[in-house]
Write a protein that holds these residues in place. Sequence first.
Motif: not given
Length: 479
Positions: A357-381
């Motif tokens: 659950f650290m690896l989904p961050a590999l698809w993060a972009t410079a778009d701030s909309r990525w914050l929501i999925p980042l928070i969710i996956t890091q919560f599970v991580n």
Amino acid sequence: MTTADTSTTAASAPPTGARMTGRQVAALMVLLASQFMMAADFSVLNVALPEVGVSLGFSTGSLQWITTTFALCAAGCTLVFGRVGDYVGRRRIFTAGMVVLAVSSLVGGIADSAAMLLVARTLQGLATAAVTPAALALLTTAFAEPSLRTRALGLNSVMMSSGFSVGAILGGVLTDALSWRWAFFINIPVAIAAIAVVPLVVDESRAGQRSRIDLPGALLITLGLFSGIYGVTRVGEQGLDLTAGVALIAAAVLLSVFWTVESRTVDALVPVKVLRKPDIAFGNVAALFIFGGETALIFFTGLYVQNVLGLSSLVAGLVLLGIGTGQIIAGVVGPRLLQRVSPRTMLGISLALQGAFMLPALWATADSRWLIPLIITQFVNAFFSMMAALCFMVIATSSVDADEQGMATGMATQSQQVGIAIGIPLVSAAFATVVGQGTATAAKELTGIHVAIGVAGVSQLAVGLLLWLVLRSKFSSPQ
């Protein structure tokens, strides 16, 4: 049946309904508060480093020593103080450490030079090395009933793991609202309260049989870890140069000599028979990846939010709250889960899922909309990170006798501290291969963050799966 077998059976049994006494609750509160504060002290100055540098005349290149000095002492001396606590009394070592913490925090708060601040951070590291294993040993001896012990260790893991991330946030708030000096001053009333309360609610605890302190072993393990942590830190900042190479080689030699000396010493600091227990050995290896990976994730999340997305440190702090929330929930749920599932089984699975659950961050972009999925996956991580930490603590403290609790908790705490100390430098080395030296564009930093998180996540996933295969086999059962 061995101690470890007994503990595993107890952990697999249904809940007994045991309740903590009022005195146990009070002891738990003060010991957990001290653990949280010690973990927070590691990172509380991280966000304030630029202001500290300007105030006290640190050069840009020397700022890292504010963190590294603390980490060297905390990680290098933990095992020694844990074993000393077995001999002279864990409560006595805890209290002495708190006194040193109060004094060092005062020195740091009034520091008017770089040298004075580094002295304060050195003393804070030594205080952490004394207090952390002593508090953990006092917890394990105060809660003899297996379900209560697991619950206490779960809460302890929450405090230790979340303290690092909360410390970074707290440091930012104190620096913005008051001054970086309050990152030191805030420790003083907490330390004084602990000194006053602990003798009232915590019984003294020490080994039943006393023996001489293994000074050669203590010196070798301390110098070996000092050299290793310094070498890794140097690699992360400057690359593999001559200084880093010499430090790493010295660490390997010193730790090899330590193993030889301990195998021939009657009153060894760490008996080789303990180091050869698969549960102990593999559990402490897992700790390096659990805590090293999580601290690196926290560091690079802040870098992503502020340097790539261009958002404020407050937003970065709010994103990190997702990690803290996941850790807290796991700390509550985990002890109940471990009453039904073997910690050996859960350790490898949890570490593997932490990495996955650290690896989904590999698809993060410079778009701030990525914050929501980042928070969710890091919560599970973070949930699985805490589960892995709890499994590790249960295994590490239930595989030895009561007389060796200080040694066992010292080893467990030392592995955690070493993981925290080397996690960021190691992953930063992968980051540096992409961004190089000097100022980098946001796009290049994003690529570097992808590489760094990829290295950390894949490492955790691979080690977790390996541990799951090893610890579930018959080979892992203590003989």
